[in-house]
Write a protein that holds these residues in place. Structure first.
Motif, PDB file in Angstrom:
ATOM      1  N   THR A 158       0.831  -1.198   0.000  1.00 30.40           N
ATOM      2  CA  THR A 158       0.000   0.000   0.000  1.00 30.40           C
ATOM      3  C   THR A 158       0.867   1.251   0.000  1.00 30.40           C
ATOM      4  O   THR A 158       1.672   1.456   0.906  1.00 30.40           O
ATOM      5  CB  THR A 158      -0.912   0.001   1.243  1.00 30.40           C
ATOM      6  OG1 THR A 158      -1.583  -1.245   1.322  1.00 30.40           O
ATOM      7  CG2 THR A 158      -1.908   1.131   1.181  1.00 30.40           C
ATOM      8  N   ASP A 159       0.693   2.095  -1.013  1.00 33.35           N
ATOM      9  CA  ASP A 159       1.477   3.328  -1.114  1.00 33.35           C
ATOM     10  C   ASP A 159       1.323   4.206   0.121  1.00 33.35           C
ATOM     11  O   ASP A 159       2.303   4.770   0.613  1.00 33.35           O
ATOM     12  CB  ASP A 159       1.065   4.117  -2.356  1.00 33.35           C
ATOM     13  CG  ASP A 159       1.508   3.466  -3.653  1.00 33.35           C
ATOM     14  OD1 ASP A 159       2.407   2.606  -3.623  1.00 33.35           O
ATOM     15  OD2 ASP A 159       0.944   3.818  -4.717  1.00 33.35           O
ATOM     16  N   ALA A 160       0.106   4.337   0.636  1.00 28.57           N
ATOM     17  CA  ALA A 160      -0.149   5.218   1.780  1.00 28.57           C
ATOM     18  C   ALA A 160       0.630   4.769   3.016  1.00 28.57           C
ATOM     19  O   ALA A 160       1.104   5.611   3.794  1.00 28.57           O
ATOM     20  CB  ALA A 160      -1.642   5.272   2.083  1.00 28.57           C
ATOM     21  N   PHE A 161       0.781   3.478   3.222  1.00 30.21           N
ATOM     22  CA  PHE A 161       1.546   2.953   4.353  1.00 30.21           C
ATOM     23  C   PHE A 161       2.994   3.446   4.283  1.00 30.21           C
ATOM     24  O   PHE A 161       3.547   3.961   5.251  1.00 30.21           O
ATOM     25  CB  PHE A 161       1.496   1.420   4.348  1.00 30.21           C
ATOM     26  CG  PHE A 161       2.379   0.768   5.373  1.00 30.21           C
ATOM     27  CD1 PHE A 161       1.932   0.572   6.666  1.00 30.21           C
ATOM     28  CD2 PHE A 161       3.663   0.350   5.038  1.00 30.21           C
ATOM     29  CE1 PHE A 161       2.742  -0.031   7.614  1.00 30.21           C
ATOM     30  CE2 PHE A 161       4.480  -0.255   5.975  1.00 30.21           C
ATOM     31  CZ  PHE A 161       4.017  -0.439   7.269  1.00 30.21           C
ATOM     32  N   TYR A 162       3.605   3.294   3.115  1.00 31.25           N
ATOM     33  CA  TYR A 162       4.999   3.705   2.948  1.00 31.25           C
ATOM     34  C   TYR A 162       5.145   5.230   2.962  1.00 31.25           C
ATOM     35  O   TYR A 162       6.134   5.754   3.474  1.00 31.25           O
ATOM     36  CB  TYR A 162       5.593   3.096   1.674  1.00 31.25           C
ATOM     37  CG  TYR A 162       5.737   1.596   1.795  1.00 31.25           C
ATOM     38  CD1 TYR A 162       6.795   1.050   2.518  1.00 31.25           C
ATOM     39  CD2 TYR A 162       4.820   0.732   1.235  1.00 31.25           C
ATOM     40  CE1 TYR A 162       6.933  -0.323   2.654  1.00 31.25           C
ATOM     41  CE2 TYR A 162       4.950  -0.643   1.365  1.00 31.25           C
ATOM     42  CZ  TYR A 162       6.005  -1.157   2.080  1.00 31.25           C
ATOM     43  OH  TYR A 162       6.133  -2.509   2.229  1.00 31.25           O
ATOM     44  N   ASP A 163       4.162   5.940   2.406  1.00 29.48           N
ATOM     45  CA  ASP A 163       4.198   7.407   2.459  1.00 29.48           C
ATOM     46  C   ASP A 163       4.253   7.890   3.905  1.00 29.48           C
ATOM     47  O   ASP A 163       5.041   8.779   4.244  1.00 29.48           O
ATOM     48  CB  ASP A 163       2.972   8.015   1.769  1.00 29.48           C
ATOM     49  CG  ASP A 163       3.002   7.879   0.258  1.00 29.48           C
ATOM     50  OD1 ASP A 163       4.098   7.636  -0.310  1.00 29.48           O
ATOM     51  OD2 ASP A 163       1.924   8.017  -0.356  1.00 29.48           O
ATOM     52  N   ARG A 164       3.431   7.315   4.761  1.00 22.39           N
ATOM     53  CA  ARG A 164       3.422   7.716   6.182  1.00 22.39           C
ATOM     54  C   ARG A 164       4.749   7.383   6.849  1.00 22.39           C
ATOM     55  O   ARG A 164       5.274   8.173   7.636  1.00 22.39           O
ATOM     56  CB  ARG A 164       2.256   7.052   6.918  1.00 22.39           C
ATOM     57  CG  ARG A 164       0.896   7.591   6.522  1.00 22.39           C
ATOM     58  CD  ARG A 164      -0.224   7.089   7.424  1.00 22.39           C
ATOM     59  NE  ARG A 164      -0.299   5.650   7.517  1.00 22.39           N
ATOM     60  CZ  ARG A 164      -1.033   4.867   6.717  1.00 22.39           C
ATOM     61  NH1 ARG A 164      -1.764   5.405   5.769  1.00 22.39           N
ATOM     62  NH2 ARG A 164      -1.055   3.567   6.884  1.00 22.39           N
ATOM     63  N   PHE A 165       5.311   6.218   6.537  1.00 22.81           N
ATOM     64  CA  PHE A 165       6.595   5.851   7.132  1.00 22.81           C
ATOM     65  C   PHE A 165       7.688   6.821   6.691  1.00 22.81           C
ATOM     66  O   PHE A 165       8.457   7.331   7.507  1.00 22.81           O
ATOM     67  CB  PHE A 165       6.982   4.411   6.775  1.00 22.81           C
ATOM     68  CG  PHE A 165       8.329   4.033   7.310  1.00 22.81           C
ATOM     69  CD1 PHE A 165       8.491   3.727   8.653  1.00 22.81           C
ATOM     70  CD2 PHE A 165       9.444   4.017   6.487  1.00 22.81           C
ATOM     71  CE1 PHE A 165       9.743   3.399   9.170  1.00 22.81           C
ATOM     72  CE2 PHE A 165      10.693   3.690   6.995  1.00 22.81           C
ATOM     73  CZ  PHE A 165      10.843   3.393   8.340  1.00 22.81           C
ATOM     74  N   PHE A 166       7.777   7.093   5.388  1.00 19.65           N
ATOM     75  CA  PHE A 166       8.819   7.993   4.887  1.00 19.65           C
ATOM     76  C   PHE A 166       8.638   9.410   5.429  1.00 19.65           C
ATOM     77  O   PHE A 166       9.627  10.108   5.679  1.00 19.65           O
ATOM     78  CB  PHE A 166       8.856   7.987   3.359  1.00 19.65           C
ATOM     79  CG  PHE A 166       9.473   6.744   2.783  1.00 19.65           C
ATOM     80  CD1 PHE A 166      10.776   6.379   3.089  1.00 19.65           C
ATOM     81  CD2 PHE A 166       8.762   5.938   1.909  1.00 19.65           C
ATOM     82  CE1 PHE A 166      11.367   5.239   2.540  1.00 19.65           C
ATOM     83  CE2 PHE A 166       9.337   4.802   1.361  1.00 19.65           C
ATOM     84  CZ  PHE A 166      10.634   4.456   1.676  1.00 19.65           C
ATOM     85  N   ASP A 167       7.398   9.863   5.602  1.00 17.82           N
ATOM     86  CA  ASP A 167       7.159  11.185   6.198  1.00 17.82           C
ATOM     87  C   ASP A 167       7.697  11.233   7.625  1.00 17.82           C
ATOM     88  O   ASP A 167       8.275  12.237   8.044  1.00 17.82           O
ATOM     89  CB  ASP A 167       5.665  11.525   6.194  1.00 17.82           C
ATOM     90  CG  ASP A 167       5.156  11.882   4.810  1.00 17.82           C
ATOM     91  OD1 ASP A 167       5.984  12.160   3.915  1.00 17.82           O
ATOM     92  OD2 ASP A 167       3.925  11.867   4.626  1.00 17.82           O
ATOM     93  N   LEU A 168       7.504  10.153   8.368  1.00 17.51           N
ATOM     94  CA  LEU A 168       8.003  10.096   9.746  1.00 17.51           C
ATOM     95  C   LEU A 168       9.537  10.082   9.763  1.00 17.51           C
ATOM     96  O   LEU A 168      10.155  10.769  10.587  1.00 17.51           O
ATOM     97  CB  LEU A 168       7.444   8.858  10.447  1.00 17.51           C
ATOM     98  CG  LEU A 168       7.665   8.747  11.946  1.00 17.51           C
ATOM     99  CD1 LEU A 168       7.163   9.979  12.685  1.00 17.51           C
ATOM    100  CD2 LEU A 168       6.969   7.500  12.485  1.00 17.51           C
ATOM    101  N   VAL A 169      10.158   9.358   8.855  1.00 16.97           N
ATOM    102  CA  VAL A 169      11.626   9.361   8.750  1.00 16.97           C
ATOM    103  C   VAL A 169      12.113  10.775   8.441  1.00 16.97           C
ATOM    104  O   VAL A 169      13.053  11.276   9.061  1.00 16.97           O
ATOM    105  CB  VAL A 169      12.111   8.359   7.674  1.00 16.97           C
ATOM    106  CG1 VAL A 169      13.599   8.542   7.397  1.00 16.97           C
ATOM    107  CG2 VAL A 169      11.816   6.931   8.100  1.00 16.97           C
TER     108      VAL A 169
END
Length: 183
Positions: A158-169
């Motif tokens: 899911t793109d949204a899952f990874y988007d949230r992770f990368f935003d947190l990084v």
């Protein structure tokens, strides 16, 4: 001669059964891998690979992950969930950090999240006890056991899952002393 014809008949039947089994359709699964987008699982960061992996480690820790591995080029963490009394989920997130420029000031973060599903399996065990001095007396003993059995494994796509992770990084990189915020 009747034995020879029976043997031939059995041989022919066996051959026909073998050919019929070979002709049975084999279940085909559609190809799951597309290799068409790099945007889902990777991002560029204005930081060294070591800084990117440290920010990823902090991001995972902030979400309750247990860190299994933490190096300058790799971070792996896991977290367990129990959505129902008889099911269990385990998420493992692996981050690989690699320099993207010759001076090493820009890096790529590659992330993969794997989710394993487990279900509770109940089994009954029984045993008996024979006592020889008294005679042939058997006393039944029964017990039950429960074990978690892996029923599936899936890479989260899911793109949204990874988007949230990368935003947190990215937030951890900006909050650190390493990176200057962009104007």
């Amino acid at each position: 001669m009747p034995c020879l014809s029976i043997a031939r008949c059995l041989g022919a039947c066996g051959l026909l059964a073998l050919l019929a089994a070979c002709g049975a359709p084999v279940k085909q699964f559609p190809l799951q891998e597309k290799f068409d987008s790099t945007a889902t699982y990777s991002r560029l960061f204005d930081a060294t690979a070591t800084q990117t992996c440290e920010a990823a480690r902090r991001a995972l820790l902030s979400q309750g992950y247990i860190i299994n591995t933490a190096r300058g080029d790799l971070v792996e963490g896991q977290k367990s969930f129990q959505p129902e009394p008889e099911s269990h989920l385990q998420m493992v997130i692996r981050v690989v950090c690699a320099p993207d420029t010759t001076d090493g000031k820009v890096s790529l973060g590659f992330v993969t999240a794997l989710q394993d599903r487990y279900a509770l399996k109940k089994s009954n065990n029984s045993a008996s006890l024979g006592v020889g001095a008294i005679g042939s007396v058997s006393l039944p003993f029964s017990s039950g056991s429960e074990t978690m059995v892996k029923i599936g494994s899936e890479t989260i796509s899911t793109d949204a899952f990874y988007d949230r992770f990368f935003d947190l990084v990215r937030r951890y990189l900006l909050a650190s002393d390493w990176i200057e915020p962009e104007p």
